[in-house]
Design a protein around this motif. Structure first.
Motif, PDB file in Angstrom:
ATOM      1  N   GLY A  82       8.296 -12.570 -27.338  1.00 40.27           N
ATOM      2  CA  GLY A  82       7.627 -13.050 -27.787  1.00 40.27           C
ATOM      3  C   GLY A  82       6.977 -14.346 -28.285  1.00 40.27           C
ATOM      4  O   GLY A  82       5.220 -14.542 -28.041  1.00 40.27           O
ATOM      5  N   ALA A  83       7.726 -15.303 -28.764  1.00 40.65           N
ATOM      6  CA  ALA A  83       7.730 -16.386 -28.668  1.00 40.65           C
ATOM      7  C   ALA A  83       7.022 -17.022 -27.069  1.00 40.65           C
ATOM      8  O   ALA A  83       5.496 -17.735 -27.092  1.00 40.65           O
ATOM      9  CB  ALA A  83       8.675 -17.344 -28.972  1.00 40.65           C
ATOM     10  N   GLY A  84       7.588 -16.767 -25.928  1.00 34.84           N
ATOM     11  CA  GLY A  84       7.383 -17.105 -24.600  1.00 34.84           C
ATOM     12  C   GLY A  84       5.580 -16.524 -24.148  1.00 34.84           C
ATOM     13  O   GLY A  84       5.675 -17.478 -23.123  1.00 34.84           O
ATOM     14  N   LEU A  85       5.283 -14.966 -24.451  1.00 37.53           N
ATOM     15  CA  LEU A  85       4.236 -14.548 -24.334  1.00 37.53           C
ATOM     16  C   LEU A  85       2.488 -15.972 -24.788  1.00 37.53           C
ATOM     17  O   LEU A  85       2.159 -15.908 -24.126  1.00 37.53           O
ATOM     18  CB  LEU A  85       4.466 -13.551 -24.637  1.00 37.53           C
ATOM     19  CG  LEU A  85       5.209 -12.419 -23.667  1.00 37.53           C
ATOM     20  CD1 LEU A  85       4.982 -10.843 -24.170  1.00 37.53           C
ATOM     21  CD2 LEU A  85       4.139 -12.073 -22.256  1.00 37.53           C
ATOM     22  N   VAL A  86       2.788 -16.258 -26.084  1.00 39.68           N
ATOM     23  CA  VAL A  86       2.299 -16.667 -26.123  1.00 39.68           C
ATOM     24  C   VAL A  86       1.815 -18.440 -26.509  1.00 39.68           C
ATOM     25  O   VAL A  86       1.609 -18.790 -25.915  1.00 39.68           O
ATOM     26  CB  VAL A  86       2.549 -16.905 -27.973  1.00 39.68           C
ATOM     27  CG1 VAL A  86       0.975 -17.468 -28.725  1.00 39.68           C
ATOM     28  CG2 VAL A  86       2.047 -15.584 -28.494  1.00 39.68           C
ATOM     29  N   LEU A  87       3.391 -18.556 -25.534  1.00 36.02           N
ATOM     30  CA  LEU A  87       3.862 -19.818 -25.125  1.00 36.02           C
ATOM     31  C   LEU A  87       2.378 -19.774 -23.578  1.00 36.02           C
ATOM     32  O   LEU A  87       2.317 -20.602 -23.486  1.00 36.02           O
ATOM     33  CB  LEU A  87       4.717 -20.217 -24.864  1.00 36.02           C
ATOM     34  CG  LEU A  87       5.090 -21.506 -23.699  1.00 36.02           C
ATOM     35  CD1 LEU A  87       4.823 -22.589 -24.353  1.00 36.02           C
ATOM     36  CD2 LEU A  87       6.903 -21.609 -23.417  1.00 36.02           C
ATOM     37  N   VAL A  88       2.664 -19.303 -23.073  1.00 32.55           N
ATOM     38  CA  VAL A  88       2.293 -19.043 -21.014  1.00 32.55           C
ATOM     39  C   VAL A  88       0.469 -18.457 -22.043  1.00 32.55           C
ATOM     40  O   VAL A  88       0.181 -18.911 -21.391  1.00 32.55           O
ATOM     41  CB  VAL A  88       2.860 -17.628 -20.358  1.00 32.55           C
ATOM     42  CG1 VAL A  88       1.853 -18.063 -18.971  1.00 32.55           C
ATOM     43  CG2 VAL A  88       4.338 -18.714 -20.906  1.00 32.55           C
ATOM     44  N   PHE A  89       0.345 -17.374 -22.365  1.00 31.91           N
ATOM     45  CA  PHE A  89      -1.088 -16.689 -22.976  1.00 31.91           C
ATOM     46  C   PHE A  89      -1.227 -16.339 -24.385  1.00 31.91           C
ATOM     47  O   PHE A  89      -1.178 -16.055 -25.184  1.00 31.91           O
ATOM     48  CB  PHE A  89      -0.648 -15.290 -22.870  1.00 31.91           C
ATOM     49  CG  PHE A  89      -0.489 -15.334 -21.095  1.00 31.91           C
ATOM     50  CD1 PHE A  89      -1.038 -15.641 -19.687  1.00 31.91           C
ATOM     51  CD2 PHE A  89       0.373 -14.372 -20.623  1.00 31.91           C
ATOM     52  CE1 PHE A  89      -0.398 -15.487 -18.437  1.00 31.91           C
ATOM     53  CE2 PHE A  89       1.512 -14.128 -19.325  1.00 31.91           C
ATOM     54  CZ  PHE A  89       0.295 -15.359 -18.557  1.00 31.91           C
ATOM     55  N   PRO A  90      -2.263 -18.152 -25.006  1.00 31.59           N
ATOM     56  CA  PRO A  90      -1.945 -17.795 -25.770  1.00 31.59           C
ATOM     57  C   PRO A  90      -3.123 -18.324 -26.043  1.00 31.59           C
ATOM     58  O   PRO A  90      -4.434 -18.919 -27.341  1.00 31.59           O
ATOM     59  CB  PRO A  90      -2.057 -20.603 -26.755  1.00 31.59           C
ATOM     60  CG  PRO A  90      -1.974 -20.614 -24.608  1.00 31.59           C
ATOM     61  CD  PRO A  90      -2.081 -19.510 -23.736  1.00 31.59           C
ATOM     62  N   THR A  91      -2.933 -16.380 -26.481  1.00 33.53           N
ATOM     63  CA  THR A  91      -4.445 -15.403 -26.861  1.00 33.53           C
ATOM     64  C   THR A  91      -4.215 -14.789 -27.706  1.00 33.53           C
ATOM     65  O   THR A  91      -3.053 -14.524 -28.348  1.00 33.53           O
ATOM     66  CB  THR A  91      -4.930 -14.764 -25.731  1.00 33.53           C
ATOM     67  OG1 THR A  91      -4.328 -13.591 -25.092  1.00 33.53           O
ATOM     68  CG2 THR A  91      -5.540 -15.818 -24.478  1.00 33.53           C
ATOM     69  N   PHE A  92      -5.619 -13.872 -29.105  1.00 29.19           N
ATOM     70  CA  PHE A  92      -5.640 -13.090 -30.210  1.00 29.19           C
ATOM     71  C   PHE A  92      -4.806 -12.460 -29.388  1.00 29.19           C
ATOM     72  O   PHE A  92      -3.822 -12.279 -30.113  1.00 29.19           O
ATOM     73  CB  PHE A  92      -7.050 -12.867 -30.491  1.00 29.19           C
ATOM     74  CG  PHE A  92      -6.461 -12.519 -31.705  1.00 29.19           C
ATOM     75  CD1 PHE A  92      -6.139 -12.820 -33.271  1.00 29.19           C
ATOM     76  CD2 PHE A  92      -6.700 -11.485 -31.696  1.00 29.19           C
ATOM     77  CE1 PHE A  92      -5.526 -12.419 -34.577  1.00 29.19           C
ATOM     78  CE2 PHE A  92      -6.107 -10.017 -33.434  1.00 29.19           C
ATOM     79  CZ  PHE A  92      -6.072 -11.404 -34.350  1.00 29.19           C
ATOM     80  N   PRO A  93      -4.733 -11.741 -28.642  1.00 34.22           N
ATOM     81  CA  PRO A  93      -4.148  -9.851 -28.279  1.00 34.22           C
ATOM     82  C   PRO A  93      -2.269 -10.486 -28.016  1.00 34.22           C
ATOM     83  O   PRO A  93      -1.895  -9.440 -28.718  1.00 34.22           O
ATOM     84  CB  PRO A  93      -4.697  -9.625 -26.770  1.00 34.22           C
ATOM     85  CG  PRO A  93      -6.180  -9.949 -27.287  1.00 34.22           C
ATOM     86  CD  PRO A  93      -6.126 -11.684 -27.558  1.00 34.22           C
ATOM     87  N   MET A  94      -2.461 -11.535 -27.597  1.00 31.07           N
ATOM     88  CA  MET A  94      -1.255 -12.200 -27.284  1.00 31.07           C
ATOM     89  C   MET A  94      -0.644 -12.458 -28.165  1.00 31.07           C
ATOM     90  O   MET A  94       1.213 -12.386 -28.600  1.00 31.07           O
ATOM     91  CB  MET A  94      -0.431 -13.168 -25.865  1.00 31.07           C
ATOM     92  CG  MET A  94       0.389 -13.172 -25.387  1.00 31.07           C
ATOM     93  SD  MET A  94       0.752 -11.142 -24.321  1.00 31.07           S
ATOM     94  CE  MET A  94      -0.274 -11.463 -22.875  1.00 31.07           C
TER      95      MET A  94
END
Length: 389
Positions: A82-94
């Protein structure tokens, strides 16, 4: 359970819970910086609790079937992802996906750890002691996660709160669950208790047919609702009294410190006080404090009430957990924990809306008195709590 192993388990819960607490601070700040509205941020924050409502029962059953380490390992993967996805894709849906993953992982971890600690205890006194120590973990995590996240957002980038700072923050949040696994992987797991041969398949809701479990769940709900009403209504009451925001924050902070402090002291008196006596005392003190609160004008007296209430409510969860493990079958501890967590989280979502509606009708003082009266009536249910010998 050995002291060193309990310390590692507490550290493991702190690390994984800190991921959710840190993400709960960082993602709304990033969303606001990206131009999203306060309403969107409110939805984002709600998602951290949503999966805990719906996954609690399945997570409890999974822990009953597979023990301690497999649920924890899957939770570690989910939280880091979960944290890694926002690290790579810092978008609201992520960010929304990350909220669902880290929130669900935290709930599943709580159930797995509580079940493991309860099954590792050898008697009622040890149950009270280990759950008192374990109950400190969320308080520590709720400090560590936001503190580290805030520090990184302000200082880890080329400028405060730039995208690099947020990425570094998310990277550290993704690393916390890995530390959780390193701490907990060596824990000794008791043999799983298999259902009796020829037993009819059960459902978690069947537990509600047990009168003592229903009573315990009701008492726990009363205490949790008291916690929620204090957090929700105190700022409104303080504003009506002309108290500044920083002082209101300090009053709430005093409540949190008292709730954590009593959990440090509980292991020292575990052998001298029964679960029922502690819960009953807390119920009566809570009802009395709620009766007095609306009559106060001074920040100092409100702060004193907040500390007393923190001591009272902070002592309840370890006692509830100890009783729950004694009154439910060993093979169904995970289901019981999941049902409890689902009830508490659903209540935390619904109660603020109910309190707001009541407050609009009868005023904020009336909310305190209504809840205090319900808690006082609930003392009778508390008196009926007992553990079969």
């Amino acid at each position: 359970m050995k002291g060193s192993e309990l310390l590692r388990v507490i550290g493991a819960q702190v690390c994984l819970h800190a991921t959710m607490a840190g993400m709960r601070l960082a993602t709304p700040l990033l969303a606001l910086q990206l131009g999203y509205s306060a309403a969107a941020v409110g939805v984002l924050i709600a998602l951290f609790a949503l999966t805990q409502v719906f996954l609690a029962l399945p997570a409890g059953r999974f822990a009953d079937r597979h023990g301690f380490k497999r649920p924890l390992w899957l939770s570690v993967i989910a939280a880091s992802a979960g944290a890694g996805l926002v690290l790579v894709f810092p978008t609201f849906p992520m960010m929304c996906v990350a909220a669902l993953l880290t929130g669900g992982a935290t709930g599943a971890t709580v159930i797995a750890l509580q079940r493991h600690v309860g099954r590792s205890a050898t008697n009622a006194t040890q149950l009270k002691r280990v759950f008192s120590w374990l109950a400190i973990a969320p308080a520590v995590a709720n400090f560590v996660g936001p503190f580290v996240a805030g520090l990184l957002i302000d200082h880890a980038g080329r400028a405060p709160a730039d995208m690099l700072a947020f990425r570094v923050c998310f990277a550290v949040m993704a690393a916390f669950p890995i530390v959780c696994w390193l701490l907990a992987r060596g824990a000794h797991e008791p043999p799983r208790t298999a259902p009796a041969a020829g037993a009819v398949p059960t459902r978690a809701w069947d537990l509600l047919r047990e009168p003592m479990f229903r009573r315990l769940l009701f008492v726990n709900w009363l205490q949790s609702s008291s916690w929620d009403v204090h957090a929700f209504v105190l700022p409104v009451l303080g504003h009506d009294r002309g108290i500044s925001a920083s002082v209101i924050g300090s009053i709430l902070g005093a409540f949190a410190i008292a709730a954590a402090a009593i959990r440090v002291l509980l292991p020292l008196v575990a052998s001298r006080a029964s679960e029922r006596s502690v819960i009953l005392s807390s119920t009566l003190v809570t009802a009395a404090v709620f009766a007095v609160y609306p009559l106060l004008d001074s920040a100092w007296t409100m702060g004193l009430c907040s500390v007393i209430l923190g001591f009272a409510l902070g002592a309840v969860q370890p006692m509830v957990m100890s009783m729950l493990h004694q009154i439910t079958p060993h093979a169904r501890h995970g289901e019981a924990l999941g049902l409890r967590l689902m009830t508490i989280n659903a209540s935390s979502v619904a109660m603020p809306m109910l309190f707001g509606s009541i407050g609009a009708l009868i005023g904020i003082a009336g909310v305190f008195w209504v809840v205090g009266g319900v808690v006082a009536l609930g003392a009778r249910a508390t008196w009926g709590l007992k553990v079969s010998q």
